[in-house]
Scaffold this active site. Structure first.
Site, PDB file in Angstrom:
ATOM      1  N   LYS A 281       0.741  -1.232  -0.078  1.00 25.13           N
ATOM      2  CA  LYS A 281      -0.100  -0.208  -0.066  1.00 25.13           C
ATOM      3  C   LYS A 281       0.825   1.288   0.004  1.00 25.13           C
ATOM      4  O   LYS A 281       1.831   1.047   0.745  1.00 25.13           O
ATOM      5  CB  LYS A 281      -0.736  -0.020   1.181  1.00 25.13           C
ATOM      6  CG  LYS A 281      -2.261  -0.876   1.071  1.00 25.13           C
ATOM      7  CD  LYS A 281      -2.756  -0.858   2.376  1.00 25.13           C
ATOM      8  CE  LYS A 281      -4.198  -1.262   2.051  1.00 25.13           C
ATOM      9  NZ  LYS A 281      -5.093  -1.414   3.589  1.00 25.13           N
ATOM     10  N   GLU A 367     -19.486  -8.990   9.229  1.00 31.23           N
ATOM     11  CA  GLU A 367     -20.659  -8.376   9.742  1.00 31.23           C
ATOM     12  C   GLU A 367     -21.632  -9.228  10.570  1.00 31.23           C
ATOM     13  O   GLU A 367     -22.023  -9.032  11.509  1.00 31.23           O
ATOM     14  CB  GLU A 367     -21.443  -7.130   9.000  1.00 31.23           C
ATOM     15  CG  GLU A 367     -20.569  -6.271   8.429  1.00 31.23           C
ATOM     16  CD  GLU A 367     -19.899  -6.461   6.941  1.00 31.23           C
ATOM     17  OE1 GLU A 367     -19.190  -5.555   6.527  1.00 31.23           O
ATOM     18  OE2 GLU A 367     -19.806  -7.622   6.615  1.00 31.23           O
ATOM     19  N   ARG A 395     -25.886  -5.874   5.925  1.00 31.25           N
ATOM     20  CA  ARG A 395     -25.133  -7.109   5.586  1.00 31.25           C
ATOM     21  C   ARG A 395     -25.628  -8.178   6.480  1.00 31.25           C
ATOM     22  O   ARG A 395     -25.288  -9.425   6.418  1.00 31.25           O
ATOM     23  CB  ARG A 395     -23.654  -6.948   5.338  1.00 31.25           C
ATOM     24  CG  ARG A 395     -23.263  -5.903   4.380  1.00 31.25           C
ATOM     25  CD  ARG A 395     -21.879  -5.828   3.790  1.00 31.25           C
ATOM     26  NE  ARG A 395     -21.685  -6.621   2.782  1.00 31.25           N
ATOM     27  CZ  ARG A 395     -20.582  -7.315   2.492  1.00 31.25           C
ATOM     28  NH1 ARG A 395     -19.519  -6.937   3.161  1.00 31.25           N
ATOM     29  NH2 ARG A 395     -20.450  -8.154   1.285  1.00 31.25           N
TER      30      ARG A 395
END
Length: 623
Positions: A281, A367, A395
């Protein structure tokens, strides 16, 4: 574009594929520089996109997009993809009103094969496309799914992998691993092995050996296990092999020649393939490499100094208010447990993790598990707090119903990013939570109007022996002073804010401030309803008796929201009075600032004032 002579010639992946292979590193270098310089001015997802430059170039070079389907999981790493697919000159508009979408969007480009924004959907969608190609006889079409390592924590990814392996789908899954935890495996030996494992020679030898040995089952099984054992010693791919994929990697995701060679080999292979690439990243920009979390999503920044240019208005955000509150709650009550599905920073839980690590659970992008985990903790007398974005609780709706509400368990949902969230757009707006929560039996739903009320509602939720939700928006409030005492609010009771005549505004949440300003000009009453469930029916009936018109105001969709609850209350008591519902429209909102989106929906000061003016005009016409 004079600073980007090669990139400026690329207006589609076809132009990219016309280049010589040795020109690709130049494309990657210019693409990375263009990202840095453009996002320094307009902001956006940053570190993840710098890390996906070489992978994006290689994928579009080898695969015949858009005929071949390329699907980006989540899509926050797809800016290089947008640049190479004809949207380079519009990158500066990304995440702005009427500008480029923050994530791949089917309506925006034929190269965006699948609309994304939430995590872990790419493999399921890609499998669907692969099976559709098979059904239509389009066996020449290839499907590639690029998924990040964080998205591999979600069960949906493994459900799709399991199914894809079972049906032997022709597809490639690319795991973009940017955690660097397996960096020791990246090097000459690993690259050499992957090159061999993905080559036609190795593949043909392996398949021909299976044909020769198929009539000698014990020998075939021994050969299979020997191959698996040998590969398992040098690669972490045994799990994916067991799911039916051929695993290759890990390889250096910034080595363009290696990526191109490997992808060229893999494109020719039938069946499910899994390529593990390791990227960094923030690659190519030292500040982002050093702190990819801080540089994940940025506003404007000084590209030369490497300094983020954030806002400094001194006001606390609602996420910070929650973060302070949960620390105070945990200090006062040892039963308090904090749960987040991979949103520690966004939900304001950094300090909580540091102070109460044994009561902090980041479950990854899971979730459903987060909500049922909270239910299990509540069963044993703990007081779990699930810090979750409104859009992400969608979700886990079945778990909220079946594992929490049905069993009447005291789980607190701290719903961040309620209402329009701004630049992240349709996939991230918290537009539906009042609708999908208020219909659940046992659920208490609260809508604070400012920071102090948010804090008091969180304390209230902690005292309730049933499930509860406190929903609050992204960003800061009006600057209400926070008290030190842990005082709860009377359950299901609203509060008068302004006494007026004829028209009464029933406000749910942080739109109280603009509603109060608009009411001043029209002599309207204003009440802060506070609770969507249980609703203050006594107050509603009082307002209906003393006013000729009610106006409900919420930053949730009108359909089934708080205004609908008011109408149901009036119908239940057989009270007839005109009611105007102000809320979000029956469509998916696009991206733009929260202020712009509220204004579009008529929920800012001006919009509410216009609505009241219309009511006044109707009243005059009626007389």
């Amino acid at each position: 574009m004079n600073s980007y002579p090669t990139l400026s010639r690329i207006n589609s992946p076809y132009d990219l594929r016309c280049l010589a292979e040795d020109e690709l590193p130049i494309v990657a270098a210019e693409l990375r520089a263009y990202l840095i310089n453009t996002l320094a001015e307009c902001g956006g997802h940053f570190a993840s996109n710098l890390g996906s430059v070489e992978l994006t170039v290689a994928l579009h070079y080898i695969y015949d997009t858009p005929i071949d389907r390329l699907i980006w999981d989540v899509g926050h790493q797809s800016y290089p993809h947008k640049i190479l697919t004809g949207r380079r000159d519009r990158l500066s508009t990304i995440r702005k009103l009427d500008g480029l979408a923050p994530f791949p969007k089917r309506e925006e480009s034929p190269y965006d094969s699948f609309g994304v924004g939430h995590s872990s959907t790419s493999i399921s969608a890609g499998l669907g496309m692969s099976l559709a190609a098979r059904a239509k006889g389009e066996n020449w079409r290839r499907v590639v799914c690029v998924i990040g390592d964080g998205a591999m924590t979600a069960g949906m990814s493994y459900e799709a992998l399991n199914h894809a392996g079972h049906v032997h789908a022709d597809m490639l899954v690319v795991l973009n691993d940017n955690e660097m935890s397996i960096s020791p495996n990246v090097g000459g030996l690993s690259n050499y092995l992957t090159n061999i494992l993905s080559s036609h020679f190795y593949t043909s030898i392996r398949e021909e050996s299976k044909k020769v040995l198929k009539n000698v089952p014990p020998v075939l099984e021994f050969a299979r296990k020997a191959e698996e054992h040998m590969k398992g010693m040098v690669t972490p791919g045994t799990l994916f092999e067991e799911l039916g994929f051929n695993y290759f990697g890990p390889i250096d995701g910034h080595d363009l020649p290696l990526l191109v060679k490997t992808l060229r080999n893999l494109r020719a292979l039938p069946g499910p393939q899994f390529l593990h690439v390791v990227t960094r990243k923030g690659k190519g920009y030292a500040p982002a490499e050093a702190d990819p979390v801080a540089w994940h999503g940025v506003n404007r920044f000084d590209s030369l100094a490497g300094k983020l240019l954030g806002k400094s208005d001194g006001l606390l955000t609602y996420s910070q208010v929650f973060g302070q509150w949960i620390c105070a709650a945990a200090a006062a009550d040892k039963r308090v447990v904090g749960i987040t599905p991979a949103m520690r920073e966004g939900s304001g839980m950094v300090e909580f993790e540091q102070r109460f690590p044994e009561r902090y659970h980041d479950v990854g992008i899971c979730e459903q598990h987060a909500v049922t985990l909270a239910g299990g903790l509540a069963c044993e007398g703990m007081r779990p707090i699930v810090a979750i974005y409104s859009t992400f609780l969608q979700r886990a709706y079945d778990q909220a119903i079946h594992d929490v509400a049905l069993q009447n368990l005291p789980v607190v949902f701290a719903l961040d990013r309620a209402g329009p969230v701004g630049a992240d757009g349709a996939t991230h707006h918290g537009a539906f939570d009042l609708t999908y929560l208020r219909c659940l039996p046992n659920m208490v739903v609260m809508t604070p109007s400012d920071e102090e009320e948010c804090r008091r509602m969180l304390w209230t939720a902690l005292q309730i022996d049933s499930p509860s939700a406190v929903r609050y928006p992204r960003g800061n409030g009006p600057g209400a002073l926070l008290g030190d005492e842990s005082t709860a609010l009377p359950l299901g009771k609203g509060a008068w804010v302004k006494q007026g005549q004829e028209v009464a505004l029933l406000v749910f949440g942080t739109l109280l401030a603009p509603a109060l300003l608009a009411a001043e000009a029209h002599g309207a009453s204003v009440v802060n309803m506070r609770f969507v469930k249980p609703l203050d029916e006594e107050l509603i009936l009082e307002l209906a008796k003393t006013h000729r018109h009610l106006v409900t105001i919420e930053d949730n969709v009108v359909a089934g929201g708080a205004g609908s609850a008011v109408l149901e209350c009036l119908a239940r008591h057989e009270v007839t009075i005109p009611v105007t519902q102000l809320g979000l429209p029956d469509r998916f909102l696009e991206h733009g600032s929260r202020e712009e989106l509220l204004a579009q929906a008529g929920l800012d000061y001006h919009g509410i004032k216009v609505a009241l003016a219309r009511l006044s005009q109707r009243s005059v016409e009626a007389t």
